[in-house]
Every structure is written in C-alpha cells, then in structure tokens.
Write a protein that holds these residues in place. Sequence first.
Motif, PDB file in Angstrom:
ATOM      1  N   PHE A   1      10.369 -12.131  -3.624  1.00 63.12           N
ATOM      2  CA  PHE A   1      11.475 -11.209  -3.334  1.00 63.12           C
ATOM      3  C   PHE A   1      11.441 -10.731  -1.873  1.00 63.12           C
ATOM      4  CE2 PHE A   1      13.610  -7.040  -3.519  1.00 63.12           C
ATOM      5  CZ  PHE A   1      14.857  -7.501  -3.891  1.00 63.12           C
ATOM      6  N   LEU A   2      10.254 -10.405  -1.375  1.00 59.41           N
ATOM      7  CA  LEU A   2      10.171  -9.950   0.022  1.00 59.41           C
ATOM      8  C   LEU A   2      10.632 -11.054   0.975  1.00 59.41           C
ATOM      9  CD1 LEU A   2       6.888  -7.803   0.165  1.00 59.41           C
ATOM     10  CD2 LEU A   2       9.260  -7.031   0.076  1.00 59.41           C
ATOM     11  N   HIS A   3      10.285 -12.293   0.616  1.00 57.42           N
ATOM     12  CA  HIS A   3      10.732 -13.427   1.431  1.00 57.42           C
ATOM     13  C   HIS A   3      12.259 -13.533   1.362  1.00 57.42           C
ATOM     14  CE1 HIS A   3      10.585 -17.322   3.357  1.00 57.42           C
ATOM     15  NE2 HIS A   3      11.350 -17.806   2.393  1.00 57.42           N
ATOM     16  N   MET A   4      12.783 -13.365   0.161  1.00 56.95           N
ATOM     17  CA  MET A   4      14.239 -13.467  -0.020  1.00 56.95           C
ATOM     18  C   MET A   4      14.980 -12.391   0.781  1.00 56.95           C
ATOM     19  SD  MET A   4      16.186 -13.160  -3.593  1.00 56.95           S
ATOM     20  CE  MET A   4      17.534 -12.055  -3.522  1.00 56.95           C
TER      21      MET A   4
ATOM     22  N   SER B   1      -3.128  -5.718 -15.874  1.00 54.97           N
ATOM     23  CA  SER B   1      -3.460  -6.781 -14.915  1.00 54.97           C
ATOM     24  C   SER B   1      -2.291  -7.021 -13.956  1.00 54.97           C
ATOM     25  CB  SER B   1      -3.846  -8.075 -15.642  1.00 54.97           C
ATOM     26  OG  SER B   1      -2.768  -8.508 -16.422  1.00 54.97           O
ATOM     27  N   TYR B   2      -1.048  -6.956 -14.475  1.00 53.98           N
ATOM     28  CA  TYR B   2       0.103  -7.126 -13.575  1.00 53.98           C
ATOM     29  C   TYR B   2       0.162  -5.980 -12.570  1.00 53.98           C
ATOM     30  CZ  TYR B   2       1.724 -10.324 -17.196  1.00 53.98           C
ATOM     31  OH  TYR B   2       1.804 -11.330 -18.096  1.00 53.98           O
ATOM     32  N   GLU B   3      -0.123  -4.779 -13.091  1.00 52.39           N
ATOM     33  CA  GLU B   3      -0.037  -3.596 -12.224  1.00 52.39           C
ATOM     34  C   GLU B   3      -1.003  -3.728 -11.051  1.00 52.39           C
ATOM     35  OE1 GLU B   3      -0.140   0.668 -13.766  1.00 52.39           O
ATOM     36  OE2 GLU B   3      -1.970   0.571 -12.574  1.00 52.39           O
ATOM     37  N   LYS B   4      -2.244  -4.079 -11.364  1.00 54.85           N
ATOM     38  CA  LYS B   4      -3.255  -4.145 -10.311  1.00 54.85           C
ATOM     39  C   LYS B   4      -2.892  -5.212  -9.278  1.00 54.85           C
ATOM     40  CE  LYS B   4      -8.158  -4.675  -9.332  1.00 54.85           C
ATOM     41  NZ  LYS B   4      -7.797  -4.931  -7.974  1.00 54.85           N
ATOM     42  N   GLU B   5      -2.532  -6.373  -9.810  1.00 53.40           N
ATOM     43  CA  GLU B   5      -2.190  -7.510  -8.951  1.00 53.40           C
ATOM     44  C   GLU B   5      -1.005  -7.150  -8.021  1.00 53.40           C
ATOM     45  OE1 GLU B   5      -1.213 -11.639 -10.938  1.00 53.40           O
ATOM     46  OE2 GLU B   5       0.618 -10.545 -10.469  1.00 53.40           O
ATOM     47  N   LEU B   6      -0.026  -6.471  -8.588  1.00 53.87           N
ATOM     48  CA  LEU B   6       1.170  -6.132  -7.795  1.00 53.87           C
ATOM     49  C   LEU B   6       0.847  -5.068  -6.738  1.00 53.87           C
ATOM     50  CD1 LEU B   6       4.189  -6.544  -7.353  1.00 53.87           C
ATOM     51  CD2 LEU B   6       4.648  -4.849  -9.108  1.00 53.87           C
ATOM     52  N   LEU B   7       0.116  -4.017  -7.164  1.00 54.17           N
ATOM     53  CA  LEU B   7      -0.207  -2.955  -6.201  1.00 54.17           C
ATOM     54  C   LEU B   7      -1.117  -3.497  -5.088  1.00 54.17           C
ATOM     55  CD1 LEU B   7      -0.603   0.151  -8.569  1.00 54.17           C
ATOM     56  CD2 LEU B   7       1.391  -0.522  -7.208  1.00 54.17           C
ATOM     57  N   ASP B   8      -2.048  -4.388  -5.464  1.00 56.14           N
ATOM     58  CA  ASP B   8      -2.917  -5.011  -4.442  1.00 56.14           C
ATOM     59  C   ASP B   8      -2.079  -5.821  -3.463  1.00 56.14           C
ATOM     60  OD1 ASP B   8      -5.126  -3.947  -5.599  1.00 56.14           O
ATOM     61  OD2 ASP B   8      -5.865  -5.801  -6.501  1.00 56.14           O
ATOM     62  N   TYR B   9      -1.092  -6.530  -4.010  1.00 53.45           N
ATOM     63  CA  TYR B   9      -0.247  -7.349  -3.148  1.00 53.45           C
ATOM     64  C   TYR B   9       0.525  -6.473  -2.155  1.00 53.45           C
ATOM     65  CZ  TYR B   9       3.571 -10.095  -1.365  1.00 53.45           C
ATOM     66  OH  TYR B   9       4.469 -10.677  -0.500  1.00 53.45           O
ATOM     67  N   TYR B  10       1.137  -5.395  -2.662  1.00 55.13           N
ATOM     68  CA  TYR B  10       1.906  -4.518  -1.765  1.00 55.13           C
ATOM     69  C   TYR B  10       1.002  -3.969  -0.658  1.00 55.13           C
ATOM     70  CZ  TYR B  10       6.105  -4.502  -4.740  1.00 55.13           C
ATOM     71  OH  TYR B  10       7.241  -4.862  -5.426  1.00 55.13           O
TER      72      TYR B  10
ATOM     73  N   ASN C   1       1.271  -4.317   3.468  1.00 51.60           N
ATOM     74  CA  ASN C   1       1.656  -3.001   4.010  1.00 51.60           C
ATOM     75  C   ASN C   1       3.013  -2.505   3.505  1.00 51.60           C
ATOM     76  OD1 ASN C   1      -0.663  -2.703   5.561  1.00 51.60           O
ATOM     77  ND2 ASN C   1       0.209  -4.044   7.137  1.00 51.60           N
ATOM     78  N   GLN C   2       3.322  -2.848   2.267  1.00 48.52           N
ATOM     79  CA  GLN C   2       4.561  -2.333   1.673  1.00 48.52           C
ATOM     80  C   GLN C   2       4.235  -0.974   1.034  1.00 48.52           C
ATOM     81  OE1 GLN C   2       7.980  -3.235   1.166  1.00 48.52           O
ATOM     82  NE2 GLN C   2       8.032  -1.246   0.149  1.00 48.52           N
ATOM     83  N   PRO C   3       4.836   0.131   1.524  1.00 49.83           N
ATOM     84  CA  PRO C   3       4.524   1.433   0.922  1.00 49.83           C
ATOM     85  C   PRO C   3       5.003   1.504  -0.529  1.00 49.83           C
ATOM     86  CG  PRO C   3       5.756   1.679   2.977  1.00 49.83           C
ATOM     87  CD  PRO C   3       5.785   0.220   2.628  1.00 49.83           C
ATOM     88  N   VAL C   4       4.265   2.261  -1.325  1.00 46.83           N
ATOM     89  CA  VAL C   4       4.615   2.467  -2.735  1.00 46.83           C
ATOM     90  C   VAL C   4       4.667   3.967  -2.978  1.00 46.83           C
ATOM     91  CG1 VAL C   4       3.805   2.166  -5.118  1.00 46.83           C
ATOM     92  CG2 VAL C   4       3.547   0.300  -3.475  1.00 46.83           C
ATOM     93  N   GLU C   5       5.800   4.453  -3.418  1.00 48.76           N
ATOM     94  CA  GLU C   5       5.968   5.895  -3.683  1.00 48.76           C
ATOM     95  C   GLU C   5       5.607   6.185  -5.137  1.00 48.76           C
ATOM     96  OE1 GLU C   5       6.941   9.830  -2.799  1.00 48.76           O
ATOM     97  OE2 GLU C   5       6.782   8.114  -1.429  1.00 48.76           O
ATOM     98  N   LEU C   6       4.684   7.125  -5.325  1.00 49.31           N
ATOM     99  CA  LEU C   6       4.227   7.440  -6.675  1.00 49.31           C
ATOM    100  C   LEU C   6       5.120   8.503  -7.307  1.00 49.31           C
ATOM    101  CD1 LEU C   6       1.620   6.642  -8.298  1.00 49.31           C
ATOM    102  CD2 LEU C   6       0.722   8.859  -7.621  1.00 49.31           C
ATOM    103  N   LEU C   7       5.595   8.220  -8.505  1.00 51.48           N
ATOM    104  CA  LEU C   7       6.388   9.210  -9.239  1.00 51.48           C
ATOM    105  C   LEU C   7       5.583   9.566 -10.488  1.00 51.48           C
ATOM    106  CD1 LEU C   7       9.182  10.576  -9.121  1.00 51.48           C
ATOM    107  CD2 LEU C   7      10.109   8.664 -10.397  1.00 51.48           C
TER     108      LEU C   7
END
Length: 238
Positions: free
Chosen positions: A106-109, A190-199, A203-209
């Motif tokens: 998606f980031l590439h897109m 496992s998806y959560e960890k993999e995705l947050l590690d990737y971001y 250096n993609q910021p992630v806003e915690l709600l």
Amino acid sequence: MHSKRKQRTIFSFFGPPGAGKGTLATHCHSELGFTVLSTGDLCRKEIARGSVLGRQFEEQLNQGKLISDELIAEMIKKQLLEKVESYSTSIILDGFPRTARQASYFLHMIKMQFPEVQFKVIFFDIPADEVMRRLSNRLVCSNQDCQAVYSLISLAPQKEGLCDKCGKALIKRHDDEIDVIRKRLDLYPSYEKELLDYYKSVNQPVELLTINAKSAAKVFECFSNFLGQETRACCEHP
Ligand code: ADP
C-alpha cells in the motif's frame, strides 16, 4: 480537482477484531463526511454476490482466517483508483492494511498513484477480554448494502432483531461464533506485531487510540481531538 487531491488524508484503522474500528468509521462518515472503505464489508458483499472470488473469501472468513494479501490489496487499489477523483473528503480504510505485506504494497501504491495523499495509521488498543465480550454480543444487518453494526451491550436496535436504518433482520456474523472468534483472536497478535514492526522500520508514525471501556461517543471525541491537533486541514471542506 488537483487542489482537492492535495488535501486528502487516508487513515488506516487497525486493531483487533471488535475494537470498534467500524463504529468509529461510521461516526466519521456521518459527522465529518469521511469516505469509508471497509475490507471486511467489501469481502462480505463479494460473498453475497456469489462470485468465484466470493466463494474463496467465504471459506477463509468462516474459518477466521485472513484473505490473501494480493487479493485484498488489489481490491483496495481498484476501489481507490475507480473512485478517488470523486472522493472529496478524507478516506478511512477500515481493516486495511492488516499485514506487513499489505502495508508495504500500500505504501508503494500511494507513492506511485497518489503522491499528494497523507497516510495516517490509527491503532486501536483494547484488552483481549473486552474484545471477546464485544464480539460475542455483536449483531449486524443482514442487508449487504447496509451492514450496520449493533451491540446487545451498548447499542441495541430500537426494535428487537431489526435494523434501525433499513428495517432488515439483524444476524450474528458467522465469524462471531465463539469458536471462530477464538481463532481470529489467536491469529491476530502475530499480524499486529509484524505490522507495527514494519511501520517502525519505515518510520511510519502510528497514532495510538486507547479504547478500553470508552463509549463509542468518547472514542469519537478522542479521534476528533486528534484530528483537531494534527490534521485540521483534512477535516475542512476542500
Ligand atoms: P474484524 O475487524 O472484526 O475482523 P472485518 O469485518 O474487518 O472484521 O473483517 C472480517 C474478515 O474479513 C476478516 O476476518 C478477514 O477474513 C477478512 N479481511 C478483512 N480485511 C482484511 C485484510 N486487510 N486482509 C485480509 N483479510 C481481511
């Protein structure tokens, strides 16, 4: 047209099943006019259509598994490309990207197709026991063009068993049966960890709600505060 595209923000709502992503997205649509694309809703529509793709989706959904990264990413790309010129507001991707591969794609897109768009990730943080309580009390509208969501705990319909919006019957989603919920929740970390590690790695910021026991109105208030502080421009009419 170009100036409209300049101001657009794409939000990704990510978090465990039942965290309230769809509810907040619906609020943002009705209160702020945001456009919402929910990959779960798109999959269920495809299933209801009975297409070949829909039959593949059904098998995965009923087992609490994720749809393949390629199929989901293509579906989102098609939606965005088809409609992006007519979207004059911010867009919420409810439930996408959900894996590191989807995010990388998606980031590439975005870079290639929509370089003027800002991408913001909102991560819904909610305890596992609250998720279980919510999912086992969730009902949805059986009309695939509506798919409104209700909760027997916090958002019961006015007439029992019927959708307030379109009057059609409310049902329990097959993947909200206890044994499927357990599978979905087992797979999720496992998806959560993999995705947050990737971001983090890009250096993609992630806003915690933080959701916890907040009401839907309170969650909307928190998100609105975030918009006010960080992204005021995307709420203004283009
Ligand atoms: P929830 O967030 O409660 O899991 P959704 O309606 O968002 O519910 O998704 C339902 C199902 O649709 C998922 O369990 C999965 O099978 C499929 N799905 C939705 N989004 C994605 C995605 N980004 N990648 C893979 N599968 C997805």
